[in-house]
Scaffold this active site. Structure first.
Site, PDB file in Angstrom:
ATOM      1  N   SER A 113      33.772 -39.512-112.956  1.00 19.72           N
ATOM      2  CA  SER A 113      33.827 -40.721-112.901  1.00 19.72           C
ATOM      3  C   SER A 113      33.931 -41.664-111.744  1.00 19.72           C
ATOM      4  O   SER A 113      33.155 -41.428-110.709  1.00 19.72           O
ATOM      5  CB  SER A 113      34.960 -41.097-114.041  1.00 19.72           C
ATOM      6  OG  SER A 113      34.860 -42.458-114.106  1.00 19.72           O
ATOM      7  N   HIS A 114      34.948 -42.561-111.682  1.00 25.22           N
ATOM      8  CA  HIS A 114      35.343 -43.294-110.316  1.00 25.22           C
ATOM      9  C   HIS A 114      35.853 -42.456-109.032  1.00 25.22           C
ATOM     10  O   HIS A 114      35.839 -43.206-108.038  1.00 25.22           O
ATOM     11  CB  HIS A 114      35.962 -44.564-110.873  1.00 25.22           C
ATOM     12  CG  HIS A 114      37.160 -43.742-111.543  1.00 25.22           C
ATOM     13  ND1 HIS A 114      37.267 -43.462-112.837  1.00 25.22           N
ATOM     14  CD2 HIS A 114      38.405 -43.878-110.884  1.00 25.22           C
ATOM     15  CE1 HIS A 114      38.636 -42.982-112.995  1.00 25.22           C
ATOM     16  NE2 HIS A 114      39.188 -43.381-111.793  1.00 25.22           N
ATOM     17  N   ASP A 278      30.828 -48.054-112.373  1.00 28.58           N
ATOM     18  CA  ASP A 278      31.362 -46.921-111.553  1.00 28.58           C
ATOM     19  C   ASP A 278      30.432 -45.703-111.379  1.00 28.58           C
ATOM     20  O   ASP A 278      29.358 -45.830-111.610  1.00 28.58           O
ATOM     21  CB  ASP A 278      32.626 -46.429-112.303  1.00 28.58           C
ATOM     22  CG  ASP A 278      32.312 -45.795-113.821  1.00 28.58           C
ATOM     23  OD1 ASP A 278      31.361 -45.855-114.278  1.00 28.58           O
ATOM     24  OD2 ASP A 278      33.324 -44.975-114.016  1.00 28.58           O
ATOM     25  N   ASP A 280      29.785 -42.843-112.903  1.00 30.57           N
ATOM     26  CA  ASP A 280      29.145 -42.382-114.118  1.00 30.57           C
ATOM     27  C   ASP A 280      28.562 -43.482-115.059  1.00 30.57           C
ATOM     28  O   ASP A 280      27.866 -43.159-116.032  1.00 30.57           O
ATOM     29  CB  ASP A 280      29.831 -41.292-114.806  1.00 30.57           C
ATOM     30  CG  ASP A 280      31.031 -41.844-115.265  1.00 30.57           C
ATOM     31  OD1 ASP A 280      31.653 -42.558-114.772  1.00 30.57           O
ATOM     32  OD2 ASP A 280      31.419 -41.221-116.429  1.00 30.57           O
TER      33      ASP A 280
HETATM   34  C1  G16 Z   1      38.756 -42.135-118.733  1.00 34.09           C
HETATM   35  C2  G16 Z   1      38.632 -42.312-120.235  1.00 34.09           C
HETATM   36  C3  G16 Z   1      38.935 -43.620-120.520  1.00 34.09           C
HETATM   37  C4  G16 Z   1      40.530 -43.904-120.187  1.00 34.09           C
HETATM   38  C5  G16 Z   1      40.551 -43.679-118.736  1.00 34.09           C
HETATM   39  C6  G16 Z   1      42.111 -43.677-118.411  1.00 34.09           C
HETATM   40  O1  G16 Z   1      38.002 -42.798-117.919  1.00 34.09           O
HETATM   41  O2  G16 Z   1      37.168 -41.982-120.452  1.00 34.09           O
HETATM   42  O3  G16 Z   1      38.674 -43.794-121.581  1.00 34.09           O
HETATM   43  O4  G16 Z   1      40.522 -45.282-120.401  1.00 34.09           O
HETATM   44  O5  G16 Z   1      39.999 -42.299-118.250  1.00 34.09           O
HETATM   45  O6  G16 Z   1      42.404 -43.267-117.241  1.00 34.09           O
HETATM   46  P1  G16 Z   1      43.732 -42.941-116.786  1.00 34.09           P
HETATM   47  O7  G16 Z   1      44.071 -41.648-117.493  1.00 34.09           O
HETATM   48  O8  G16 Z   1      43.647 -42.671-115.398  1.00 34.09           O
HETATM   49  O9  G16 Z   1      44.645 -44.206-116.957  1.00 34.09           O
HETATM   50  P2  G16 Z   1      36.953 -42.409-117.104  1.00 34.09           P
HETATM   51  O10 G16 Z   1      36.076 -43.622-116.616  1.00 34.09           O
HETATM   52  O11 G16 Z   1      37.604 -41.805-115.927  1.00 34.09           O
HETATM   53  O12 G16 Z   1      36.111 -41.467-117.729  1.00 34.09           O
END
Ligand code: G16
Length: 544
Positions: A113-114, A278, A280
């Site tokens: 992801s980010h 971000d 992805d």
């Molecule tokens: C992932 C999930 C999201 C979630 C986020 C929370 O995001 O796909 O649905 O809101 O994690 O992140 P944390 O647990 O760090 O607060 P991504 O964009 O990283 O896939």
């Protein structure tokens, strides 16, 4: 070509987190590490013989090597066909779209992801099921169990496939189809939004927008859709070339990490609309001229205006938001007479609601919004939705949001992140909080009285599964809330997230800076949890 049965030992650390398995690249590069996890995915599934698997990733470092391993293992395990994005590229929402459109059995998405990328950065892998969405906890739990017992994996002894050109190859008995990663997704967007109206807005002289792809996966998608298809001037998409290390940046579209775009949107000659996505392509940030739209407000505004957009003209079946997301969407749902579901953090919790027709739009404070068009959050979809609203309403972003507050009230909202904490002190803070929690109801902190506090748990209304320990929620009698949870996506130490929210009904009190409006609650959040005492930190790392 023969199938090799490679003997291996389990790795104890392959428990998928909020969004799959995310680790440092160096961990994934250990012999057998990725292969063990991929075999554990396949071992936890049934009935995929001869079926189609979708594979792609955000283009980060190790993406191509990982895909070659996955292709050979899919062939050795009996898949009939793999659809793989050209150059190994597929944004997360596009992967979801392709899985659904082609009736695939599931998909493997390679992304952290980010999180930053490169040889010293992060890598990640997650499995999506046939509805196009992230595997539910029953599946991720089974993958983890298999990973702890694994003794052998199967891989085809074959040469690498050329991923740079669209073509059909055979790999053992399996077909590999390298396809254009943008086409299906772009067609889906065109079916939902008024491309004619958006196109004339983007081509008009007095409108200018900037989209920051942050050198990540959405560059090719944004260029193809915004510039080539809709006619935005060339250069509208900045940092459009996906790079293996994202140009050394941190492709997290928020006020801290998308600072080049943010500076431009707050400059004298600011464009009318700005957006970023971000690593992805599933997260988004929406900005107007000198104006930041919180993701929670964005969800509420999209919901309130949905019928202005062709794909949602029939209205919404329901809304869903993650628990820490502000309650702004709840007010819209109440006005529309539909339900607003409150789920734990993680997009996977929306899947059942969308499949069962209980929700049409979903959103999270973590810069994610989406709908039932796919089963992932969708960055570019959100941007097109906003562009469609701007084209129809002929107002600025700020005016649309201010009108919204005037009608529904404003939920002042902020998230404070304490990144890179020592695991033990973060755990100590949370467990102390769980103890304190019980004594909080009715306690008064300045102007605020605690109504209730709990450790959020969720029973899925469709399959009845229970998820516990999803974050500490402290609700005050005036509707304000403080929520504490530990991030499930980091790869270094622990990240404490504190979410603070206060409702303001009166328009004359809605124009404050969020940090000022929330100052008392921010102090109370520290007083209740002893953040400074436990972490030794004077202030958060990131404030959004
Ligand atoms: C992932 C999930 C999201 C979630 C986020 C929370 O995001 O796909 O649905 O809101 O994690 O992140 P944390 O647990 O760090 O607060 P991504 O964009 O990283 O896939």
């Amino acid at each position: 070509m023969s199938v090799l049965h490679i003997l291996t030992e389990p790795f104890p650390d392959q428990k998928p987190g909020t969004s799959g398995l995310r680790k440092k690249v160096t961990i994934f590069q250990q012999p057998h590490y990725l292969a063990n996890f991929v075999q554990s995915i396949f071992d936890s599934l049934q009935g995929f013989e001869g079926q189609t698997l979708v594979v792609g990733g955000d283009g980060r470092y190790y993406n191509r090597e990982a895909i070659q391993i996955i292709l050979k293992m899919a062939a050795a395990n009996g898949f009939g066909r793999v659809l793989v994005g050209r150059d190994g590229i597929l944004s997360t929402p596009a992967a979801s779209c392709v899985i659904r459109k082609h009736g695939a059995f599931g998909g493997i998405i390679l992304s952290a992801s980010h999180n930053p990328a490169g040889p010293k950065g992060d890598f990640g892998i997650k499995y999506n099921i046939g509805n196009g969405g992230p595997a539910p906890e029953t599946v991720t739990g089974a993958i983890h169990e298999h990973s702890l017992r694994i003794r052998e994996y199967r891989v085809l002894d074959a040469a690498d496939i050329d991923l740079t050109r669209e073509a059909i190859h055979s790999l053992g008995g399996m077909q590999v189809e390298v396809f254009d990663p943008v086409t299906d997704y772009a067609a889906l967007m065109e079916s939902l939004f008024d491309f004619e109206a958006i196109g004339s807005l983007l081509r008009s002289r007095d409108f200018r927008m900037r989209f920051d792809a942050m050198h990540a996966v959405n560059g090719p998608y944004a260029r193809a859709i915004l510039e080539q298809r809709l006619g935005a001037p060339a250069g509208t998409v900045m940092n459009a070339q996906p790079l293996e290390d994202f140009g050394g940046g941190h492709p997290d579209p928020n006020l801290t990490y998308a600072d080049t775009l943010v500076r431009e949107m707050y400059s004298e000659d600011a464009p009318r609309f700005g957006a970023a996505s971000d690593g992805d392509g599933d997260r988004n940030m929406i900005l107007g001229d000198h104006f930041f739209v919180t993701p929670s407000d964005s969800l509420a505004v999209l919901a309130a205006n949905a019928t202005l957009v062709p794909g949602y003209r029939q209205g919404l079946k329901g809304i869903a938001r993650s628990m820490p997301t502000s309650q702004a969407a709840d007010r819209v749902a109440a006005a529309l007479g539909i339900t607003c579901h409150e789920t734990p953090t993680g997009w996977k919790f929306f899947g059942n609601l969308l499949d069962a027709g209980l929700a049409t739009l979903c959103g999270e404070e973590s810069f994610g919004t989406g709908s039932d068009h796919v089963r992932e959050k969708d960055g570019l979809w959100t941007v097109l939705f906003w562009l469609n609203l701007l084209a129809v309403r002929q107002q600025s972003v700020a005016d649309i949001v201010r009108d919204h507050w005037a009608r529904y009230g404003r939920n002042y909202y902020s998230r404070h992140d304490y990144e890179g904490l020592d695991l033990t002190s973060a755990d100590a803070l949370m467990s102390a909080l769980r103890t304190t929690m019980a004594s909080l109801p009715d306690k008064v902190f300045g102007d605020y009285r605690v109504k209730y506090s709990d450790d959020f748990q969720y029973t899925d209304p469709v399959d009845g599964s229970l998820s516990t320990g999803q974050g500490i929620r402290i609700a005050f009698t005036d509707g304000s809330r403080i929520v504490y949870r530990l991030s499930g996506t980091g790869t270094e130490g622990a990240t404490l997230r504190v979410y603070i929210e206060r409702y303001e009904a009166l328009p004359e009190h809605q124009q404050q800076d969020a940090q000022d409006a929330l100052a008392d609650l921010i102090r109370i959040a520290d007083e209740i949890a002893g953040i400074r005492r436990h972490t030794g930190r004077e202030r958060p790392t990131v404030i959004t």
